[in-house]
Design a protein around this motif. Structure first.
Motif, PDB file in Angstrom:
ATOM      1  N   ALA A  37      37.072  42.146  43.110  1.00  0.00           N
ATOM      2  CA  ALA A  37      35.993  41.324  43.667  1.00  0.00           C
ATOM      3  C   ALA A  37      35.162  42.124  44.671  1.00  0.00           C
ATOM      4  O   ALA A  37      33.933  41.999  44.715  1.00  0.00           O
ATOM      5  CB  ALA A  37      36.572  40.077  44.334  1.00  0.00           C
ATOM      6  N   GLY A  38      35.834  42.950  45.470  1.00  0.00           N
ATOM      7  CA  GLY A  38      35.099  43.803  46.408  1.00  0.00           C
ATOM      8  C   GLY A  38      34.230  44.808  45.688  1.00  0.00           C
ATOM      9  O   GLY A  38      33.076  45.056  46.095  1.00  0.00           O
ATOM     10  N   ALA A  39      34.769  45.371  44.605  1.00  0.00           N
ATOM     11  CA  ALA A  39      33.972  46.293  43.799  1.00  0.00           C
ATOM     12  C   ALA A  39      32.787  45.565  43.175  1.00  0.00           C
ATOM     13  O   ALA A  39      31.672  46.091  43.123  1.00  0.00           O
ATOM     14  CB  ALA A  39      34.851  46.920  42.717  1.00  0.00           C
ATOM     15  N   ALA A  47      37.040  49.082  50.942  1.00  0.00           N
ATOM     16  CA  ALA A  47      36.883  48.226  52.123  1.00  0.00           C
ATOM     17  C   ALA A  47      37.715  46.958  51.989  1.00  0.00           C
ATOM     18  O   ALA A  47      38.356  46.506  52.951  1.00  0.00           O
ATOM     19  CB  ALA A  47      35.403  47.878  52.309  1.00  0.00           C
ATOM     20  N   THR A  48      37.744  46.383  50.795  1.00  0.00           N
ATOM     21  CA  THR A  48      38.542  45.180  50.560  1.00  0.00           C
ATOM     22  C   THR A  48      40.025  45.463  50.751  1.00  0.00           C
ATOM     23  O   THR A  48      40.743  44.678  51.389  1.00  0.00           O
ATOM     24  CB  THR A  48      38.287  44.651  49.145  1.00  0.00           C
ATOM     25  OG1 THR A  48      36.888  44.414  48.964  1.00  0.00           O
ATOM     26  CG2 THR A  48      39.053  43.358  48.905  1.00  0.00           C
ATOM     27  N   TYR A  78      45.024  44.860  53.820  1.00  0.00           N
ATOM     28  CA  TYR A  78      46.182  45.504  54.451  1.00  0.00           C
ATOM     29  C   TYR A  78      46.259  45.129  55.927  1.00  0.00           C
ATOM     30  O   TYR A  78      47.344  44.790  56.440  1.00  0.00           O
ATOM     31  CB  TYR A  78      46.092  47.022  54.288  1.00  0.00           C
ATOM     32  CG  TYR A  78      47.322  47.765  54.750  1.00  0.00           C
ATOM     33  CD1 TYR A  78      48.402  47.954  53.876  1.00  0.00           C
ATOM     34  CD2 TYR A  78      47.429  48.263  56.045  1.00  0.00           C
ATOM     35  CE1 TYR A  78      49.543  48.627  54.294  1.00  0.00           C
ATOM     36  CE2 TYR A  78      48.563  48.938  56.468  1.00  0.00           C
ATOM     37  CZ  TYR A  78      49.613  49.117  55.585  1.00  0.00           C
ATOM     38  OH  TYR A  78      50.742  49.778  55.998  1.00  0.00           O
ATOM     39  N   ILE A  79      45.117  45.170  56.620  1.00  0.00           N
ATOM     40  CA  ILE A  79      45.098  44.855  58.055  1.00  0.00           C
ATOM     41  C   ILE A  79      45.490  43.388  58.298  1.00  0.00           C
ATOM     42  O   ILE A  79      46.288  43.073  59.192  1.00  0.00           O
ATOM     43  CB  ILE A  79      43.710  45.150  58.651  1.00  0.00           C
ATOM     44  CG1 ILE A  79      43.456  46.667  58.654  1.00  0.00           C
ATOM     45  CG2 ILE A  79      43.593  44.595  60.060  1.00  0.00           C
ATOM     46  CD1 ILE A  79      42.021  47.045  58.976  1.00  0.00           C
ATOM     47  N   ILE A  86      47.327  54.454  47.993  1.00  0.00           N
ATOM     48  CA  ILE A  86      46.438  53.289  48.008  1.00  0.00           C
ATOM     49  C   ILE A  86      45.023  53.701  47.616  1.00  0.00           C
ATOM     50  O   ILE A  86      44.348  53.013  46.835  1.00  0.00           O
ATOM     51  CB  ILE A  86      46.454  52.614  49.395  1.00  0.00           C
ATOM     52  CG1 ILE A  86      47.770  51.883  49.612  1.00  0.00           C
ATOM     53  CG2 ILE A  86      45.296  51.622  49.525  1.00  0.00           C
ATOM     54  CD1 ILE A  86      47.940  51.293  50.997  1.00  0.00           C
ATOM     55  N   ILE A  87      44.563  54.838  48.141  1.00  0.00           N
ATOM     56  CA  ILE A  87      43.233  55.339  47.785  1.00  0.00           C
ATOM     57  C   ILE A  87      43.155  55.610  46.288  1.00  0.00           C
ATOM     58  O   ILE A  87      42.159  55.262  45.624  1.00  0.00           O
ATOM     59  CB  ILE A  87      42.904  56.607  48.590  1.00  0.00           C
ATOM     60  CG1 ILE A  87      42.709  56.259  50.068  1.00  0.00           C
ATOM     61  CG2 ILE A  87      41.640  57.282  48.040  1.00  0.00           C
ATOM     62  CD1 ILE A  87      42.566  57.461  50.967  1.00  0.00           C
ATOM     63  N   MET A  88      44.209  56.208  45.720  1.00  0.00           N
ATOM     64  CA  MET A  88      44.225  56.482  44.283  1.00  0.00           C
ATOM     65  C   MET A  88      44.184  55.194  43.477  1.00  0.00           C
ATOM     66  O   MET A  88      43.452  55.086  42.477  1.00  0.00           O
ATOM     67  CB  MET A  88      45.463  57.308  43.937  1.00  0.00           C
ATOM     68  CG  MET A  88      45.422  58.736  44.446  1.00  0.00           C
ATOM     69  SD  MET A  88      47.023  59.585  44.348  1.00  0.00           S
ATOM     70  CE  MET A  88      47.395  59.430  42.601  1.00  0.00           C
TER      71      MET A  88
END
Length: 334
Positions: free
Chosen positions: A99-101, A133-134, A139-140, A246-248
């Protein structure tokens, strides 16, 4: 790994490859303009008519390869997220990464055209920014000091954020002109819109680079999936490795949906099926999950094309019809 299990993994993986080839052949041969097996093989070996060459090399194969690559990317992304969060319900679509994408895809087409050749390479970067960003926000919001990330909280935050982002996406989409709005509606429904070789080329580097890197991180994933203290004791920098993984995962999901459309549940189902067949060892089930993801998305796209040919049903809807009950089954079981 004992010889019996090694043989089981090898046989299962080879079977998945054979099944993928079979689905590919069926997908190539079916549709509004069908090709018989004889016409298909004749065209592959350069003996086809101009019409058959057009159908195979310009219409069918690019879309098929996009479905295969995107299915692999979504499946491996889901497998990484499930292992890192120790949450069997994790999936790029369910957690809101898709959804963020999608929100960034709308932002992109509000200011640029998706028909330019440069957009095919810039669009995945916009999707990656939105997905990243999502993921950071999820995570936060899911993290609690002294407890870490609790699996149930992660799913609840992800589902809520996905709904909010979907609402924002639809709100922005209403400001688009009719042509771009139609494109966005198809994207949100999960229709594979990348039907040219340039889309394959734009997605291929992400998959070719990130899938082998994921396999290289198999031992790290094994350690993190078992116990973080054990991982630290063996010399693994758990914090750094988790961020890298997570980045991957976000990059794989974002690049895949940027070209294929907003498709959920592939990243949920494929790892589960693979893990149930060959066990939780990442060296074994990650390659199998990638193959199963490709099979699921290609089969869904083929079914969607055939059921209501020529307009078709978006692959995302077909996958959702299968994945939503599967998600509820897992939720009830856990």
């Amino acid at each position: 790994m004992n010889p019996g299990h090694t043989k089981k993994v090898r046989v299962t993986t080879i079977s998945a490859i054979v099944l993928l080839i079979a689905v590919l052949i069926i997908s190539v041969g079916t549709g509004f303009a069908s090709l018989t097996p004889a016409e298909l093989f004749r065209t592959i070996f350069g003996q086809g008519t101009p019409k058959e060459n057009l159908i195979l090399f310009e219409f069918r194969l690019p879309r098929i390869f996009v479905a295969i690559l995107a299915g692999m990317g979504l499946a491996v992304s889901g497998a990484i997220l499930q292992s890192l969060t120790k949450n069997p319900l994790s999936d790029p679509g369910i957690l809101g990464i898709n959804a963020g994408a999608g929100l960034m895809v709308v932002v992109y087409i509000m200011f640029f055209t998706v028909e330019s050749s440069s957009s095919l390479y810039i669009l995945p970067l916009f999707a990656l920014a939105g997905g990243g960003a999502t993921a950071a926000i999820i995570y936060i919001m899911s993290y609690k000091k002294g407890e870490g990330v609790e699996p149930a909280r992660l799913v609840l935050v992800g589902v809520g954020l996905a709904a909010a982002l979907a609402g924002a996406t639809l709100t922005l989409a209403t400001r688009l002109d009719m042509e771009n709005y139609a494109f966005m509606a198809n994207w949100l429904a999960g229709r594979i819109w990348g039907d040219d070789w340039v889309f394959v080329v734009s997605l291929l580097p992400w998959i070719v680079v990130l899938l082998p890197l994921s396999l290289m991180k198999s031992n790290v994933l094994n350690m993190l999936n078992l116990n973080e203290n054990v991982a630290i004791g063996t010399g693994v920098n758990a914090g750094r490795e988790r961020i890298v993984l997570i980045i991957m995962a976000v990059a794989l999901a974002s690049a895949s949906v940027a070209v294929s459309g907003g498709i959920a549940f592939v990243g949920l189902m494929a790892p589960h099926i693979a893990r149930s067949l060959v066990g939780p060892r990442h060296q074994s089930f990650l390659p199998l999950a990638a193959l199963i993801g490709a099979i699921l998305l290609l089969a869904a796209d083929t079914i969607g094309r055939v059921v209501l040919d020529p307009s078709g049903i978006p692959a995302g809807i077909i996958v959702t019809l299968i994945g939503a009950p599967y998600f509820m089954y897992l939720l009830a079981r856990k």
